[in-house]
Design a protein around this motif. Sequence first.
Motif, short mmCIF file in Angstrom:
data_model
loop_
_atom_site.label_atom_id
_atom_site.label_comp_id
_atom_site.label_asym_id
_atom_site.label_seq_id
_atom_site.Cartn_x
_atom_site.Cartn_y
_atom_site.Cartn_z
N LEU A 1 -9.37 -11.23 -32.26
CA LEU A 1 -8.04 -11.69 -31.84
C LEU A 1 -7.07 -11.66 -33.02
O LEU A 1 -5.91 -11.28 -32.86
CB LEU A 1 -8.13 -13.10 -31.26
CG LEU A 1 -8.93 -13.26 -29.96
CD1 LEU A 1 -8.87 -14.70 -29.48
CD2 LEU A 1 -8.42 -12.32 -28.88
N ALA A 2 -7.54 -12.05 -34.19
CA ALA A 2 -6.67 -12.05 -35.37
C ALA A 2 -6.22 -10.64 -35.73
O ALA A 2 -5.08 -10.41 -36.14
CB ALA A 2 -7.39 -12.70 -36.55
N ALA A 3 -7.14 -9.67 -35.59
CA ALA A 3 -6.82 -8.28 -35.93
C ALA A 3 -5.88 -7.64 -34.91
O ALA A 3 -4.97 -6.89 -35.28
CB ALA A 3 -8.10 -7.47 -36.04
N CYS A 4 -6.09 -7.95 -33.65
CA CYS A 4 -5.31 -7.30 -32.58
C CYS A 4 -4.02 -8.04 -32.25
O CYS A 4 -3.10 -7.46 -31.67
CB CYS A 4 -6.16 -7.16 -31.32
SG CYS A 4 -7.59 -6.08 -31.51
N LEU A 5 -3.96 -9.33 -32.61
CA LEU A 5 -2.78 -10.15 -32.32
C LEU A 5 -2.27 -10.77 -33.63
O LEU A 5 -2.31 -11.99 -33.80
CB LEU A 5 -3.13 -11.25 -31.31
CG LEU A 5 -3.54 -10.77 -29.91
CD1 LEU A 5 -4.26 -11.87 -29.16
CD2 LEU A 5 -2.30 -10.32 -29.14
N PRO A 6 -1.77 -9.97 -34.53
CA PRO A 6 -1.38 -10.46 -35.86
C PRO A 6 -0.21 -11.45 -35.83
O PRO A 6 -0.06 -12.23 -36.76
CB PRO A 6 -0.99 -9.18 -36.61
CG PRO A 6 -0.62 -8.21 -35.54
CD PRO A 6 -1.55 -8.51 -34.40
N GLN A 7 0.61 -11.42 -34.77
CA GLN A 7 1.74 -12.34 -34.68
C GLN A 7 1.39 -13.65 -33.96
O GLN A 7 2.25 -14.49 -33.75
CB GLN A 7 2.91 -11.66 -33.96
CG GLN A 7 3.45 -10.45 -34.72
CD GLN A 7 4.66 -9.85 -34.04
OE1 GLN A 7 5.52 -10.57 -33.52
NE2 GLN A 7 4.74 -8.52 -34.06
N GLY A 8 0.13 -13.78 -33.58
CA GLY A 8 -0.29 -15.01 -32.92
C GLY A 8 -0.86 -14.74 -31.54
O GLY A 8 -0.76 -13.63 -31.00
#
Length: 254
Positions: free
Chosen positions: A173-180
Amino acid sequence: MKDVSELFWQASPAELKQGYRYDGAAGVYICLICGETFADGVVYRHGDLLYEARKYVAVHIAASHQSVFAFLVGLDRKLTGLTDHQKALLELFYDGRSDAEVAKELGAGSVSTVRNHRFALREKQKQAKVFLAIMELLAERAPKKSGFIDLPRGTRNVDERFAITAEENEKILAACLPQGPDGPLALFPAKEKKRLAILRHIVKYFDPTATYSEKEVNAILKRFYDDYVLLRRYLVDYGFMDRTADGGKYWIKL
């Protein structure tokens, strides 16, 4: 080997037979062979004749790809499981050749030899049906592993390859959703394990007690990815959501 799109694998057996599928959200018919789209409500010309989109996509397939049968038979053996000899037999059978004509064309020996080939192909068809049923039952029966994040009941292809820990999930999730967590996606992962993690996250933005229209589903998905149609299709295909036959209503599968 011929390239086969992800859309091709998402199609149902009935859609594969006809060679196209209808995307209700976009209002287009999509050729599963080349990806060309034809807008519903638009009239298309072929020679001196005019066709509505639904009929024209079939005309397009015949004109550009010979036939759905020809495309499918021409796929690599890794995808069809067919030998070159079996493909040649099927092509002649499809053309309506008699057993005697097939034997002469291929130098396959006697007519009885060709009949044996027909029998073997029918047996292969039966085996494919049984194998498909077995794999679907296996997916439904696959045991859950303690310490791993569970997927919704009914989710397809749930086995050990896609088991994921909470730590792995957070990294994806952190890698694919860098803006949160609210999006947008920097990318939609190609690997199925990561894809499932993203879909599992996105489905949390839907009320499990509510029923949504297609537009309402799209509105929620747009915050995550421009290709919201792709997300919506995956949510259904992987069993996170269900919908009515006409695609008018959607809901979370519990």
